[in-house]
Design an enzyme around this catalytic site. Structure first.
Site, PDB file in Angstrom:
ATOM      1  N   ASP A   9       0.804  -1.360   0.009  1.00 18.76           N
ATOM      2  CA  ASP A   9      -0.076   0.150   0.039  1.00 18.76           C
ATOM      3  C   ASP A   9       0.868   1.188   0.091  1.00 18.76           C
ATOM      4  OD1 ASP A   9      -2.535   1.227   0.092  1.00 18.76           O
ATOM      5  OD2 ASP A   9      -2.157   1.895   2.235  1.00 18.76           O
TER       6      ASP A   9
ATOM      7  N   ARG B  77     -11.058   9.867 -11.849  1.00 24.82           N
ATOM      8  CA  ARG B  77     -10.155   9.980 -10.580  1.00 24.82           C
ATOM      9  C   ARG B  77      -9.808   8.494 -10.186  1.00 24.82           C
ATOM     10  NH1 ARG B  77     -14.780  10.908  -6.939  1.00 24.82           N
ATOM     11  NH2 ARG B  77     -12.753  11.261  -5.194  1.00 24.82           N
ATOM     12  N   LYS B  78     -10.139   7.435 -10.955  1.00 25.62           N
ATOM     13  CA  LYS B  78      -9.667   6.214 -10.545  1.00 25.62           C
ATOM     14  C   LYS B  78      -8.321   5.797 -11.198  1.00 25.62           C
ATOM     15  CE  LYS B  78     -14.153   4.078  -9.917  1.00 25.62           C
ATOM     16  NZ  LYS B  78     -15.110   3.067 -10.417  1.00 25.62           N
TER      17      LYS B  78
END
Length: 248
Positions: A168, A213-214
């Site tokens: 992450d 926005r992804k």
């Protein structure tokens, strides 16, 4: 005569009260001023510590890979330029706040000493020791990670949560270079083989599709020589406004 003395006594008492209040206000202003003046040099200091630089806990393989990528590029102090060669090192104190109006200066003043929680272990080498590089076209990132003893999950191996944390961290840093600030919307991790404690591995992040926005990013963790695949993952990040981050 008694009346005059009473009036004089009241006047003295009133003067003492006023003087006491003025002294208290002066003391408060002086104390605040001293506190601010003492704090300003440390807050405004441009010398933010970079936790992605080598320290004595780094092993031979960590240093070898660091030098390998570092010699092909340089360091981008603001995470936004294109200099050096194929790879550019990303400083550890880089923050999304810098993308706001005047944010480059705000991030240095407010967050120059802030740490990601992957950097908050005081003992060098005990947990996450890593450095991230990215290509000048920003399509790929690579992280050199040395896993410390505090990351143990299965005996002698790195905890799965620590692995997911690093995935992450790396993919999020990658996405932030392209469309910052971002937040993780989805993270899928497939564990293939355990990572031994104390070993050095490579975490490679590659940009996939972008839809509004992804942003989709793929990632893999392999042994330092590339012979063993430890983990594969995919991540989805969504760009958000700086105001959203500041509101929490």
């Amino acid at each position: 005569m008694a009346k005059s003395l009473g009036h004089f006594s009241s006047l003295v008492s009133f003067t003492k009260t006023q003087l006491s209040r003025q002294c208290a206000r002066l003391f408060f202003r002086t104390s605040v001023r001293r506190t601010v003046m003492r704090a300003v040099p440390s807050i405004l200091s441009p010398k933010a510590r970079d936790f992605s630089l080598p320290n004595p806990s780094w092993g031979d393989e960590m240093m070898r890979l660091y030098n390998h990528y570092n010699q092909q590029g340089g360091v981008d102090p603001e995470g936004g330029g294109e200099q050096g060669g194929r790879w550019t090192r990303l400083p550890s104190y880089n923050r999304s706040l810098k993308y706001a109006i005047g944010g480059v200066y705000l991030s240095k003043i407010i967050q120059s000493k802030a740490r990601l929680f992957t950097r908050n272990i005081q003992q060098a080498g005990a947990a996450f020791e890593y450095v991230v590089f990215y290509t000048n076209d920003k399509q790929r990132c690579v992280c050199v990670l040395q896993a410390g003893h505090l990351l143990e999950g299965p005996p002698g191996h790195v905890h799965g949560g620590a692995i997911a944390t690093m995935i992450d961290t790396v993919t999020g840093s990658h996405a932030s270079l392209l469309c910052a600030p971002v937040m993780t919307a989805n993270l899928n991790v497939n564990y293939r083989s355990p990572i031994p404690l104390g070993s050095t591995v490579l975490i490679e992040s590659t940009l996939g599709e972008q839809e509004g926005r992804k942003m989709f990013v793929s990632c893999k963790i392999s042994s330092s020589d590339g012979s063993k695949l430890h983990t594969e993952a995919t991540a989805l990040f969504v760009s958000v406004g700086v105001s959203h981050l500041l509101r929490g």
